[in-house]
Design a protein around this motif. Structure first.
Motif, short mmCIF file in Angstrom:
data_model
loop_
_atom_site.label_atom_id
_atom_site.label_comp_id
_atom_site.label_asym_id
_atom_site.label_seq_id
_atom_site.Cartn_x
_atom_site.Cartn_y
_atom_site.Cartn_z
N SER A 97 55.69 -44.29 0.18
CA SER A 97 56.87 -44.76 -0.55
C SER A 97 58.09 -44.86 0.36
CB SER A 97 57.17 -43.83 -1.73
OG SER A 97 57.56 -42.56 -1.28
N SER A 98 58.07 -44.16 1.50
CA SER A 98 59.17 -44.22 2.47
C SER A 98 58.80 -45.07 3.67
CB SER A 98 59.53 -42.80 2.94
OG SER A 98 59.87 -41.97 1.86
N TYR A 99 57.77 -45.89 3.55
CA TYR A 99 57.24 -46.63 4.70
C TYR A 99 58.32 -47.46 5.40
CZ TYR A 99 54.30 -49.77 7.44
OH TYR A 99 53.73 -50.47 8.47
N GLY A 100 59.16 -48.10 4.65
CA GLY A 100 60.15 -48.99 5.25
C GLY A 100 61.42 -48.31 5.68
N ARG A 110 58.34 -39.56 16.19
CA ARG A 110 57.27 -39.06 15.33
C ARG A 110 57.20 -39.87 14.04
NH1 ARG A 110 54.44 -34.53 15.81
NH2 ARG A 110 54.66 -33.36 17.74
N ALA A 111 58.36 -40.20 13.47
CA ALA A 111 58.38 -41.00 12.25
C ALA A 111 57.79 -42.39 12.51
CB ALA A 111 59.80 -41.11 11.72
N ALA A 112 58.14 -42.99 13.65
CA ALA A 112 57.60 -44.31 13.99
C ALA A 112 56.08 -44.24 14.18
CB ALA A 112 58.28 -44.84 15.25
N GLU A 113 55.60 -43.15 14.78
CA GLU A 113 54.16 -43.01 14.99
C GLU A 113 53.44 -42.80 13.66
OE1 GLU A 113 51.41 -43.83 17.39
OE2 GLU A 113 53.33 -43.36 18.35
N LEU A 114 54.07 -42.05 12.76
CA LEU A 114 53.48 -41.88 11.42
C LEU A 114 53.41 -43.23 10.70
CD1 LEU A 114 52.46 -40.26 9.01
CD2 LEU A 114 54.86 -39.74 8.43
N LYS A 115 54.45 -44.02 10.85
CA LYS A 115 54.45 -45.35 10.25
C LYS A 115 53.30 -46.20 10.80
CE LYS A 115 57.51 -49.30 9.37
NZ LYS A 115 58.89 -49.83 9.54
N SER A 116 53.06 -46.11 12.10
CA SER A 116 51.95 -46.85 12.70
C SER A 116 50.61 -46.36 12.16
CB SER A 116 51.98 -46.70 14.23
OG SER A 116 53.16 -47.26 14.77
N TYR A 166 49.63 -52.70 0.78
CA TYR A 166 50.21 -53.55 1.83
C TYR A 166 51.39 -54.37 1.31
CZ TYR A 166 50.76 -57.24 5.29
OH TYR A 166 51.29 -58.11 6.20
N PHE A 167 51.21 -55.08 0.24
CA PHE A 167 52.28 -55.98 -0.21
C PHE A 167 53.45 -55.20 -0.83
CE2 PHE A 167 48.63 -58.91 -0.14
CZ PHE A 167 49.17 -59.89 0.67
N TYR A 168 53.16 -54.05 -1.41
CA TYR A 168 54.25 -53.29 -2.04
C TYR A 168 55.03 -52.49 -1.00
CZ TYR A 168 56.65 -50.72 -5.74
OH TYR A 168 57.61 -50.20 -6.58
N TYR A 169 54.34 -51.80 -0.11
CA TYR A 169 55.02 -50.91 0.83
C TYR A 169 55.33 -51.57 2.17
CZ TYR A 169 53.78 -47.23 -2.46
OH TYR A 169 53.66 -46.46 -3.58
N VAL A 170 54.38 -52.29 2.73
CA VAL A 170 54.60 -52.89 4.05
C VAL A 170 55.46 -54.14 3.95
CG1 VAL A 170 53.48 -53.85 6.08
CG2 VAL A 170 52.42 -51.92 4.88
N VAL A 171 55.06 -55.07 3.08
CA VAL A 171 55.84 -56.30 2.91
C VAL A 171 57.13 -56.02 2.13
CG1 VAL A 171 55.80 -58.65 2.00
CG2 VAL A 171 53.75 -57.68 3.05
N GLY A 172 57.03 -55.12 1.16
CA GLY A 172 58.24 -54.73 0.42
C GLY A 172 58.53 -55.54 -0.81
N ILE A 173 57.53 -56.21 -1.39
CA ILE A 173 57.79 -56.96 -2.62
C ILE A 173 57.83 -55.99 -3.80
CG2 ILE A 173 56.73 -59.06 -1.71
CD1 ILE A 173 54.31 -58.51 -3.45
#
Length: 391
Positions: free
Chosen positions: A261-264, A296-302, A331-338
């Motif tokens: 939920s905090s991906y972006g 570390r946050a960026a690596e967790l995101k990856s 993917y579309f909800y968290y990564v793309v952000g729609i």
């Protein structure tokens, strides 16, 4: 008595703003904050009796957040009429509070219930004039503060965050600023300067608690080209005291759901206990990156992105069959952000696949179904992360 009132006002004002800043979108937080701020206003200003009833209305709404949805819907419909009725007869607000408290105590035997009961009795004593007005602070102030702290702790637990260090830090800085600026007024205090003392304390506390939102507004005006980057750095710095250690018996699925939920938002990902995963340390060392919170946050995101990609079927970039549902939901909800069910969200930068996904969600996928798919997908991502930890 003025000293006690100022201290009680400062604490209620601080805690109300603190809860509001945590996440103003959450009904539990903003309703509890509204009750605390109304109580603070009643201490500082010559307000009509209806203001004394607002904390009870807000507390009723906060408790309904822990009850079935129909009670929350009932509160949203009746809140405004209840305020209107309280203008003529303030004690009327005690009836719905007592009703929801009984419902809550039937299912829960917690400190929240005890604090609510004491608040109900204290509010009744004040609104029905069973005690002198000077006892207002002792009657409901302690209960309101206790309830506010419990709400903050509950919200932090739900978010997988630590709360004590962040709350103590905010309180100490707020108290220090209030003492520095309010103390100058207190040195020459008389009846005419009492409003100035309350106003000075309110301004000092607000400037501390609202420092980040105010800085974001200033950045949007003064340095818009780097406003987002500055906001991310501020949020990351504030998130560090809220990062809870990764316990051995941690609910991995819940932590993964929160991280998704905090991906972006790297600032929020900094507070995730998952940033302490050993696999992240290994990946940072492998690419020679510094062991810093944002790294570390960026690596967790990856890691999350890679786990989501492993859910993607091999037959194209978008599909609507059953095997696509978990990937699409994440993917579309968290990564793309729609946000398919939000009327306020309009995206003009979506690629063709994202536009297809948006139309599919809106027309064929109920919101509850999407939520269930996201929960199921989070379990799969959590299992994938867990496998990497054990590898």
């Amino acid at each position: 008595m003025i000293g006690v009132s100022v201290v009680a006002f400062g604490l209620a004002w601080w805690l109300g703003l603190y809860l509001l800043v945590r996440d103003p979108r959450k009904p539990l937080l903003h309703r509890t904050a509204a009750g605390l701020l109304a109580y603070a206003a009643a201490l500082a200003l010559p307000v009509p009796p209806v203001v004394l009833a607002l904390p009870a209305i807000a507390w009723t709404g906060a408790i309904t957040c822990w009850l079935p949805e129909r009670y929350d819907r009932w509160w949203r419909i009746s809140a405004v009429p209840l305020v209107a009725a309280a203008w003529f007869f303030p004690p009327v607000v005690l009836l719905p509070l007592a009703f929801v408290l009984v419902l809550y105590l039937r299912e829960h035997r917690t400190l929240v219930g005890a604090a609510s009961l004491m608040f109900l009795l204290g509010s009744g004593a004040v609104l029905l004039n069973f005690v002198p007005a000077v006892w207002l602070v002792a009657a409901i102030g302690v209960d309101l503060m206790l309830f506010g702290v419990l709400v903050a702790v509950r919200d932090a637990f739900d978010e997988g965050e630590a709360i004590r260090a962040d709350m103590v830090r905010s309180l100490l800085v707020s108290a220090g600023m209030a003492a520095v600026f309010g103390g100058q007024v207190a040195l020459f205090l008389d009846d005419r300067l009492a409003p100035l003392l309350f106003g000075t304390v309110a301004a000092a506390v607000a400037l501390q608690v609202l420092a980040n939102p105010l800085a974001a507004v200033v950045d949007r005006v003064a340095v818009p080209e780097v406003a987002d980057e500055r906001a991310e750095l501020r949020e990351a710095a504030d998130a560090l005291p809220r990062r809870a250690p990764l316990a051995e018996d941690a609910d991995f699925v819940k932590l993964t759901r929160r991280a998704l939920s905090s991906y972006g938002d790297l600032g929020k990902l900094v507070a995730s206990p998952l940033t302490e995963l050993p696999v992240i340390s290994r990946r940072l060392a492998a690419r020679g990156a510094p062991d810093q919170p944002l790294e570390r946050a960026a690596e967790l995101k990856s890691l999350l992105w890679e786990s989501i990609q492993r859910l993607k079927p091999k037959d194209g970039d978008f599909g609507t069959s059953d095997e696509w549902r978990h990937y699409n939901a994440l993917y579309f909800y968290y990564v793309v952000g729609i946000r398919p069910y939000s009327r306020r969200t309009k995206r003009e930068d979506l690629d063709p696949d994202a536009r297809k996904a948006l139309a599919w969600f809106v027309n064929q996928v109920p919101e509850r179904t999407l939520h269930n798919w996201q929960n199921a997908g989070a379990k799969l991502v959590a299992a994938d992360l867990s496998a990497q930890v054990e590898a």
